[in-house]
Design a protein around this motif. Structure first.
Motif, mmCIF file in Angstrom:
data_model
loop_
_atom_site.group_PDB
_atom_site.id
_atom_site.type_symbol
_atom_site.label_atom_id
_atom_site.label_comp_id
_atom_site.label_asym_id
_atom_site.label_seq_id
_atom_site.Cartn_x
_atom_site.Cartn_y
_atom_site.Cartn_z
ATOM 1 N N CYS A 61 0.661 -1.116 0.111
ATOM 2 C CA CYS A 61 0.015 0.242 -0.054
ATOM 3 C C CYS A 61 0.756 1.329 -0.101
ATOM 4 C CB CYS A 61 -0.916 0.127 1.062
ATOM 5 S SG CYS A 61 -1.975 -1.295 1.234
ATOM 6 N N ARG A 62 2.190 1.240 0.101
ATOM 7 C CA ARG A 62 3.092 2.133 0.173
ATOM 8 C C ARG A 62 2.987 3.127 1.274
ATOM 9 N NH1 ARG A 62 3.708 4.407 -5.813
ATOM 10 N NH2 ARG A 62 1.694 3.603 -6.146
ATOM 11 N N THR A 63 2.512 2.647 2.457
ATOM 12 C CA THR A 63 2.358 3.411 3.662
ATOM 13 C C THR A 63 3.313 3.211 4.872
ATOM 14 O OG1 THR A 63 0.435 1.989 4.396
ATOM 15 C CG2 THR A 63 -0.285 3.710 3.296
ATOM 16 N N THR A 64 3.817 1.935 4.668
ATOM 17 C CA THR A 64 4.657 1.537 5.728
ATOM 18 C C THR A 64 6.004 1.006 5.242
ATOM 19 O OG1 THR A 64 2.740 0.628 7.074
ATOM 20 C CG2 THR A 64 4.974 -0.032 7.766
ATOM 21 N N ILE A 65 6.934 1.531 6.323
ATOM 22 C CA ILE A 65 8.644 1.182 5.631
ATOM 23 C C ILE A 65 8.650 -0.495 6.233
ATOM 24 C CG2 ILE A 65 10.884 1.442 5.821
ATOM 25 C CD1 ILE A 65 10.365 4.549 6.231
ATOM 26 N N THR A 66 8.945 -1.152 5.364
ATOM 27 C CA THR A 66 9.166 -2.489 5.877
ATOM 28 C C THR A 66 10.536 -3.002 6.020
ATOM 29 O OG1 THR A 66 9.241 -3.278 3.736
ATOM 30 C CG2 THR A 66 6.969 -3.304 4.442
ATOM 31 N N ASP A 67 11.394 -2.153 5.513
ATOM 32 C CA ASP A 67 12.842 -2.644 5.644
ATOM 33 C C ASP A 67 13.831 -1.464 5.447
ATOM 34 O OD1 ASP A 67 14.551 -3.755 3.489
ATOM 35 O OD2 ASP A 67 12.850 -4.612 3.255
ATOM 36 N N ILE A 68 14.856 -1.301 5.805
ATOM 37 C CA ILE A 68 15.855 -0.337 5.663
ATOM 38 C C ILE A 68 17.186 -0.913 5.487
ATOM 39 C CG2 ILE A 68 16.941 1.911 6.700
ATOM 40 C CD1 ILE A 68 14.641 1.947 8.666
ATOM 41 N N GLU A 69 17.900 -0.647 4.099
ATOM 42 C CA GLU A 69 19.014 -1.107 3.796
ATOM 43 C C GLU A 69 19.975 -0.043 3.944
ATOM 44 O OE1 GLU A 69 21.598 -4.184 2.562
ATOM 45 O OE2 GLU A 69 19.657 -4.425 2.830
ATOM 46 N N VAL A 70 20.785 -0.065 4.477
ATOM 47 C CA VAL A 70 22.061 0.956 4.696
ATOM 48 C C VAL A 70 23.123 0.457 3.844
ATOM 49 C CG1 VAL A 70 23.782 2.166 6.070
ATOM 50 C CG2 VAL A 70 21.453 1.713 6.709
ATOM 51 N N LEU A 71 23.597 1.043 2.745
ATOM 52 C CA LEU A 71 24.460 0.772 1.809
ATOM 53 C C LEU A 71 25.798 1.319 2.080
ATOM 54 C CD1 LEU A 71 22.186 1.402 -1.476
ATOM 55 C CD2 LEU A 71 22.789 -0.872 -0.245
ATOM 56 N N ASP A 72 25.854 2.531 2.820
ATOM 57 C CA ASP A 72 27.209 3.352 3.001
ATOM 58 C C ASP A 72 27.061 3.670 4.411
ATOM 59 O OD1 ASP A 72 29.167 5.141 3.309
ATOM 60 O OD2 ASP A 72 28.784 6.124 1.479
ATOM 61 N N GLY A 73 27.525 3.286 5.517
ATOM 62 C CA GLY A 73 27.440 3.557 6.914
ATOM 63 C C GLY A 73 28.347 4.598 7.385
ATOM 64 N N ARG A 74 29.213 5.291 6.542
ATOM 65 C CA ARG A 74 30.217 6.252 7.137
ATOM 66 C C ARG A 74 29.569 7.138 8.024
ATOM 67 N NH1 ARG A 74 32.690 8.102 1.259
ATOM 68 N NH2 ARG A 74 30.856 7.680 0.987
ATOM 69 N N ASP A 75 28.587 7.733 7.815
ATOM 70 C CA ASP A 75 28.228 8.747 8.569
ATOM 71 C C ASP A 75 27.021 8.226 9.733
ATOM 72 O OD1 ASP A 75 29.267 10.775 6.836
ATOM 73 O OD2 ASP A 75 27.704 11.162 5.644
ATOM 74 N N LEU A 76 26.981 7.117 9.969
ATOM 75 C CA LEU A 76 26.368 6.465 11.111
ATOM 76 C C LEU A 76 27.054 6.743 12.192
ATOM 77 C CD1 LEU A 76 24.347 3.807 9.516
ATOM 78 C CD2 LEU A 76 23.541 5.859 9.756
ATOM 79 N N GLY A 77 28.262 6.931 12.425
ATOM 80 C CA GLY A 77 29.084 7.149 13.564
ATOM 81 C C GLY A 77 29.893 6.004 13.804
ATOM 82 N N PRO A 78 31.004 6.052 14.369
ATOM 83 C CA PRO A 78 32.163 5.181 14.521
ATOM 84 C C PRO A 78 31.558 3.700 15.037
ATOM 85 C CG PRO A 78 32.379 6.894 16.376
ATOM 86 C CD PRO A 78 31.110 7.157 15.462
ATOM 87 N N GLY A 79 30.696 3.855 15.709
ATOM 88 C CA GLY A 79 30.398 2.364 16.265
ATOM 89 C C GLY A 79 29.603 1.658 15.083
ATOM 90 N N ALA A 80 29.025 2.180 14.095
ATOM 91 C CA ALA A 80 28.514 1.575 12.812
ATOM 92 C C ALA A 80 29.546 0.867 11.799
ATOM 93 C CB ALA A 80 27.501 2.321 12.272
ATOM 94 N N GLN A 81 30.508 1.491 11.856
ATOM 95 C CA GLN A 81 31.572 1.150 10.761
ATOM 96 C C GLN A 81 32.254 -0.152 11.120
ATOM 97 O OE1 GLN A 81 34.276 4.127 10.144
ATOM 98 N NE2 GLN A 81 32.874 5.545 9.264
ATOM 99 N N ARG A 82 32.257 -0.971 10.117
ATOM 100 C CA ARG A 82 33.040 -2.302 10.423
ATOM 101 C C ARG A 82 34.523 -2.306 9.807
ATOM 102 N NH1 ARG A 82 28.568 -6.606 7.888
ATOM 103 N NH2 ARG A 82 26.952 -5.800 8.868
#
Length: 56
Positions: A33-54
């Motif tokens: 129905c395009r009303t709800t986000i069902t999943d989030i795919e982060v392709l580039d985590g550089r700006d998510l903070g140091p804890g998010a980087q592998r």
């Protein structure tokens, strides 16, 4: 990195692509129905903070 926000299999064929400088960094999958986000795919985590980087 992928985060499910709804039960597996509930995504439809609609997707929102968020980009920075012409490069996709996040994909948001929507329900049929395009009303709800069902999943989030982060392709580039550089700006998510140091804890998010592998390392590796």
């Amino acid at each position: 990195m992928n985060l499910l926000t709804a039960p597996p299999g509930s995504a439809g064929s609609s997707m929102i692509q968020l980009e920075r400088d012409g490069v996709d960094i996040i994909w948001l999958s929507l329900d049929p129905c395009r009303t709800t986000i069902t999943d989030i795919e982060v392709l580039d985590g550089r700006d998510l903070g140091p804890g998010a980087q592998r390392s590796g």
